[in-house]
Design an enzyme around this catalytic site. Structure first.
Site, PDB file in Angstrom:
ATOM      1  N   CYS A  90       0.790  -1.212  -0.079  1.00 24.92           N
ATOM      2  CA  CYS A  90       0.071  -0.092   0.026  1.00 24.92           C
ATOM      3  C   CYS A  90       0.908   1.325   0.055  1.00 24.92           C
ATOM      4  O   CYS A  90       0.303   2.347  -0.105  1.00 24.92           O
ATOM      5  CB  CYS A  90      -0.750   0.067   1.241  1.00 24.92           C
ATOM      6  SG  CYS A  90      -2.041  -1.256   1.425  1.00 24.92           S
ATOM      7  N   HIS A 110      -9.805  -4.129   5.879  1.00 23.12           N
ATOM      8  CA  HIS A 110     -10.652  -5.212   5.181  1.00 23.12           C
ATOM      9  C   HIS A 110     -11.888  -5.375   5.546  1.00 23.12           C
ATOM     10  O   HIS A 110     -12.218  -6.390   5.807  1.00 23.12           O
ATOM     11  CB  HIS A 110      -9.851  -6.477   4.979  1.00 23.12           C
ATOM     12  CG  HIS A 110      -8.315  -6.371   3.968  1.00 23.12           C
ATOM     13  ND1 HIS A 110      -7.744  -7.393   3.663  1.00 23.12           N
ATOM     14  CD2 HIS A 110      -7.863  -5.319   3.365  1.00 23.12           C
ATOM     15  CE1 HIS A 110      -6.533  -6.882   3.373  1.00 23.12           C
ATOM     16  NE2 HIS A 110      -6.843  -5.741   2.761  1.00 23.12           N
ATOM     17  N   GLU A 131     -27.276  10.519  11.535  1.00 20.61           N
ATOM     18  CA  GLU A 131     -26.737  11.339  12.347  1.00 20.61           C
ATOM     19  C   GLU A 131     -25.226  11.081  12.246  1.00 20.61           C
ATOM     20  O   GLU A 131     -24.397  12.191  12.162  1.00 20.61           O
ATOM     21  CB  GLU A 131     -27.099  11.000  13.765  1.00 20.61           C
ATOM     22  CG  GLU A 131     -26.338  11.909  14.961  1.00 20.61           C
ATOM     23  CD  GLU A 131     -26.912  13.196  14.895  1.00 20.61           C
ATOM     24  OE1 GLU A 131     -26.127  14.081  15.420  1.00 20.61           O
ATOM     25  OE2 GLU A 131     -27.710  13.491  14.154  1.00 20.61           O
TER      26      GLU A 131
END
Length: 243
Positions: A90, A110, A131
């Site tokens: 990543c 994940h 909300e």
């Protein structure tokens, strides 16, 4: 690269990125968001600007500060590489978030809720009239302070969904396209994979991630009832499935 770079991760401060990543990885494992070594976190040091990145292949609940990679926040070169560990796939995505979104931290999970939503929805996850949406940043700014305002509860929260790839670093181009198409987005869902969430600080990114997971879980339950998650407030009864 310095051979004695452990000074970058040695700190008694629980808020230091090397320590905080370990704490959050354990929490996210307990939430079932980062099991099987999946997911990742990166935090920018607020003083030095260095980028701390959790490694690949280490069980999240067992993460230690000495497992951290450290990246220069300007050159994106490694300042510290832990022995025997591989950098997260990543990392290019994290770097893109730092460079183009001015992120202070990125969370990748994940989450089952994110994956399920990616199966239900097309190119966007949309939900309104809840909300918890008030925790998500909007495209509006306070005219007096310039600070980004959050969505109102009756606004529509929109999170883009991109297609998965065989390897995470192959998601960089689709992520960059998402930055252009959704310049105010704070997250992207990767179909059948998970979600990336970013914010100006790790505290903000954590709050956004938690709020989105709540909203995605709610959206799945609304879908099961036949209610479109982005339907107008007060219109729910029109959609509820009759059993």
């Amino acid at each position: 690269m310095p051979t004695d770079a452990d000074y970058l991760i040695d700190s008694q401060d629980p808020r230091h990125p090397a320590n905080l990543i370990c704490t959050l990885c354990k929490q996210f494992f307990d939430f079932n968001w980062c099991t099987g070594t999946g997911g990742g976190i990166s935090i920018k040091h607020p003083q030095t600007g260095h980028l701390y990145v959790a490694p690949s292949g280490v069980q999240k609940e067992q993460m230690k500060p000495h497992d951290m990679f450290v990246v220069d926040g300007k050159s994106y070169e490694y300042l510290r590489i832990p022995p025997g560990l591989k950098p997260s796939a990543c990392t290019p995505l994290f770097n893109a978030c730092y460079k183009y979104k001015s992120a202070g931290a990125i969370v990748h999970t994940h989450s089952l809720n994110a994956v399920t939503c990616s199966l239900i929805f097309g190119q966007e996850f949309r939900i309104r009239g809840v909300e918890q949406i008030k925790a998500i940043p909007s495209d509006r700014k306070d005219p007096s302070t310039g600070k980004v305002l959050n969505l109102n509860w009756d606004d529509t929260c929109v999170i883009p969904i991109i297609e998965n790839r065989p390897h995470e670093d192959q998601l960089e181009d689709p992520l960059m396209e998402t930055f252009e198409k959704y310049p105010h987005a704070c997250a992207v869902i990767v179909r059948r994979h998970g979600i990336f969430v970013w914010g100006p600080t790790i505290e903000k990114a954590k709050v956004i991630n938690e709020a989105l997971d709540y909203l995605m879980e709610l959206a799945v339950k609304m879908h099961q009832l036949g209610i479109p998650p982005d339907c107008s407030v007060g219109q729910e009864s029109k959609y509820i499935s009759k059993h």
